[in-house]
Design a protein around this motif. Structure first.
Motif: not given
Length: 841
Positions: A256, A321, A363, A365
């Motif tokens: 990442l 992720a 993002d 994430h």
């Protein structure tokens, strides 16, 4: 300009699902059983019955929908969508119900459009694979009604498709102009990047999955060196997605951070006037009918409300992720269905709003996805799984692509994605894949499940227990390998799974945690039994008498399928990707990984030279000490004195690697006796995450700690202690797996497939030396580091062992701190077989 293309299933999954997320277990057919069920239905139709009817239609000249209907009876005017199932049809799941009906109606519209029909009977045909019972649920529709349903789905999908097309155009333009973030490549990094890009290009040109094995040392920036060319290949070689797969959570963080450096400048992301320039979803998905757990047909339920307007998109590379379910679950005490978990209740009704807001996130994430999911009252874990479809890069565990039920591989096949796969620290994939494709039946799980079972389920479990006991009692040794999975066991397992499914459907048996665990063990064993072959073992390990003293444990053995060669399972996954790159600092010898991981003969190889100078690392071979089991008592004092002498000569932080916790403790005791002032810290078997962090925190730029750890454990790989935080290591073992009946059985399997010598090396020598090289690699992490390694064992002097060590190491003979310790057996000559070397462990 060509319209965007979407498969019927993908269209319906996007626009037609509704209701709760419901993951309560329902028995489902295997793929082969589903195909057989379809075939039985078709075989009983009239001669004019049409099967696998290819259909295609346009919506507003902007969206092309493609698929294959299961069957059409022109004489009866009936289109059929066939679904197979187990158990009772009353176990309805709302999202399956809506999906099945939407698929049937969409195929119905496409057929009416293609053949000029004004009316059509649309039928959902549910087939029980166990009883062959069929339930046909029909609705008579006009062509206008079917078109209205079709238009509603397409309208909902098209706004998203246009935004996705614009994102794809911007993304590919940005990737085409992407510059390397650091200006210049490090030594070896450019060579690695070129090899990765060539693999992506080869896959695009040949249409076959191209594979690359890249051995590259620590310190050159392997992550950036592999991710950068794959992102460039998105634009130039037509990659749809990039999957970055890691063995451990720490690898995700590294990936990442690298991807954050590669985020391009913002690009224009206005909706395109036509989605023509990008294919949002391939038509490949339309080829395979769904055989998920079936549900009754709905009663003319309307489609969900239209999606809310898309939030303004953040023009960023979408990097998602994936976390393991236990790390992402908000309510671990609740079951995954609407009656238990509030985040599952109405999941598919609230999903469109969350999905529409996702493009505006900075993002994707885990923290951002969690915030978005909770803001819309849905499950973060399953929202992340939905966002896989719209991501550019997915960072996840090996399991997400290589496991038998892997999400990323399934979607790649269904959606026809062209993907690039990067496998980080790929030397770990051998052991991980073996575990993925192994299964066992634990007597303790069986006994505990029996306590939760009633009626027919308990009867079936009793039969299974008797079967296991009978199989164990026929063996004369504590460990035995059979040539095949016993048919009696398969029958007993099938009866258990059928009894559980029937009892649950009839409302007679709730699945407690232990019963559910046993049921999954049985299903996994049955699945692997279908694929059983010379790449695996069926083994029986009888338990010692004291082990059966545990509560409820009456069965006397563990039975299981043990995978030895993962290649047959992994090869199809390599073939599904446009390019697969496996990279690590330790992929030597290449044949070992190529053979076990199922890589094709055309696999390219690159071995990147180290950027380090030989004088950065002093490598001492201490041949006067034997670390064999029989010699360990004699080795304690020489090792303790050697560590103390080195620490006095060059004070700083050191790691000492041992083959077991027992050996570690014995050396620690000797160090405290002979060198009490030496600062020690020890790894313990029960050390948790906080303990590991505290252990590593003790290694600072100014400390002088000697850490005693186990080779192959958490501190032997993935640990970064640059500079003065680590200046040396001692490796007091070759890392060879222990001799025993299990490893010997695996050796025989490998020898039968690859030859006797390879069987020995593949079982013992190569896995052991791999762990040694990984552990020693903790010392030199950058071009500024300096350090010392002591390899302690006489076998490190053998040529075939030294050939497996890094080429840039300059080995120097060194003496132990005290008198030599001889091995318990004469050292084999350099020409002796590797098997003999292993057996001297």
């Amino acid at each position: 300009m060509n319209p965007a293309t979407v498969a019927v299933r993908a269209l319906c999954e996007f626009a037609a699902r509704s209701g709760d997320l419901d993951l309560r277990f329902t028995p489902a057919p295997s793929a082969l059983e589903g195909m057989a069920g379809h075939a039985r239905v078709r075989s009983r139709r009239a001669p004019g019955y049409e099967t696998e009817v290819t259909l295609s239609g346009l919506y507003q000249d902007a969206l092309q929908v493609r698929g294959r209907a299961d069957g059409f009876d022109p004489e009866a005017g009936q289109l059929e969508e066939i679904k197979t199932y187990r158990g009772q049809l009353d176990g309805v799941r709302d999202h399956h119900r809506a999906l099945h009906q939407a698929q049937a109606r969409t195929y119905g519209h496409l057929l009416c459009q293609a053949r000029g029909l004004t009316r059509l009977r649309v039928a959902l045909v549910y087939v029980n694979v166990d009883t062959d019972a069929k339930t046909v649920l029909t609705e008579d529709c006009t062509a206008a009604e079917l078109q209205a349903h079709f238009d509603q789905l397409c309208q909902r999908y098209l706004s998203w498709a246009r935004a996705e097309a614009a994102h794809r155009l911007g993304r590919d333009a940005a990737m085409a102009g992407l510059a390397f973030p650091h200006g210049d490549f490090r030594s070896g990094q450019r060579e690695l990047s070129v090899a990765v890009y060539r693999a992506a290009r080869q896959g695009a040109q040949t249409g076959n999955g191209a594979c690359l094995m890249a051995q590259a040392p620590t310190g050159i920036g392997k992550t950036l060196g592999t991710v950068f060319p794959m992102l460039k290949a998105m634009a130039h070689q037509g990659l749809d997605k990039l999957f970055f797969l890691t063995a451990k959570g720490t690898g995700q963080g590294v990936a990442l951070r690298a991807l954050a450096q590669l985020q391009p400048p913002p690009w224009t992301n206005e909706p395109a006037p036509s989605p023509a320039c990008a294919t949002v979803s391939s038509d490949a998905a339309s080829a395979t009918p769904s055989d998920a757990a079936p549900d009754a047909a709905p009663d003319a339920a309307a489609c969900p409300a239209d999606d809310p307007p898309l939030a303004p998109a953040a023009p960023r590379l979408r990097v998602l992720a994936l976390l393991a379910r236990d790390k992402a679950c908000e309510h671990p005490d609740k079951a995954c269905h609407g009656e238990s978990c509030p985040l599952a209740r109405g999941f598919f009704d609230r999903l469109p709003a969350a999905r529409a807001a996702a493009p505006a996130l900075a993002d994707w994430h885990p923290a951002s996805v969690r915030t978005l999911a909770l803001a819309h009252g849905i499950c973060p874990y399953y929202l992340a799984q939905e966002l896989v479809r719209w991501s550019d890069v997915v960072v996840g565990d090996y399991n997400h692509y290589y496991d038998s039920s892997a999400l990323l591989h399934a979607l790649t096949r269904e959606q026809g994605w062209r993907v690039g796969v990067l496998v980080d620290e790929a030397h770990n994939l051998v052991d991980r894949a073996r575990r993925m494709y192994s299964a066992e039946l634990s007597p303790f799980t069986l006994a505990a499940a029996r306590q939760q079972a009633t009626g027919p389920v308990r009867t079936a479990l009793d039969r299974l227990r008797r079967c296991c006991t009978a199989l164990a009692s026929t063996q004369t040794a504590d460990y035995a390998v059979l040539d095949a999975v016993p048919p009696t066991l398969l029958t007993a397992l099938q009866r258990v799974t059928q009894a559980v499914g029937q009892a649950q459907d009839a409302g007679l048996q709730a699945l407690g945690e232990d019963l559910l665990a046993l049921h999954f063990e049985a299903l996994q064993l049955l699945q692997l039994a279908e694929q059983f072959g010379p790449h695996a073992l069926f083994d029986i390990a009888r338990l010692p008498a004291r082990a059966t003293d545990r509560p409820h444990a009456r069965a006397s053995a563990v039975l299981g399928i043990r995978n030895v060669i993962p290649a047959p399972h992994l090869a199809p996954r390599h073939a599904s990707a446009q390019a697969t790159v496996l990279f690590s600092g330790t992929l030597n010898p290449p044949a070992f990984y190529r053979d076990l991981l199922g890589l094709p003969p055309t696999t390219a190889q690159v071995d990147i030279d180290t950027p380090f100078a030989a004088d950065q690392l002093q490598v001492h071979v201490v041949r006067e000490v034997s670390t064999r089991w029989a010699d360990r008592a004699q080795s304690l004092t020489p090792i303790a004195d050697l560590v103390a002498q080195q620490h006095a000569r060059a004070p700083g932080n050191y790691l000492c690697f041992f083959s077991s916790f027992d050996y570690l403790q014995r050396v620690a005791e000797r160090l405290r006796e002979r060198h009490p002032a030496l600062p020690l810290c020890l790894q313990t078997p029960a050390m948790d995450a906080a303990g590991r962090e505290a252990f590593l925190a003790g290694f600072t730029e100014t400390s002088r700690v000697v850490g005693l750890v186990v080779l192959g454990g958490v501190f032997a790989e993935g640990v970064d202690l640059p500079g003065r935080r680590l200046i040396g290591a001692f490796v007091a073992t070759l890392g060879l797996p222990q001799l025993g009946p299990v490893n010997d059985a695996m050796r025989r399997v490998l020898a039968q497939r690859f030859g006797a010598r390879q069987g020995d090396d593949y079982t013992y020598l190569y896995p052991g030396l791999r762990k040694v090289v990984q552990a020693a690699g903790r010392v030199i992490r950058s071009e500024d580091d300096r350090g010392t390694i002591h390899l302690i064992d006489d076998r490190y002097g053998r040529p075939h062992v030294q050939a497996l060590l890094p080429r840039w190491w300059r080995l120097q003979a060194a003496s132990a701190a005290t008198a030599p310790v001889s091995g318990s057996a004469p050292a084999p000559s350099p020409s002796a077989s590797h098997a003999e070397a292993a057996r001297h462990a």
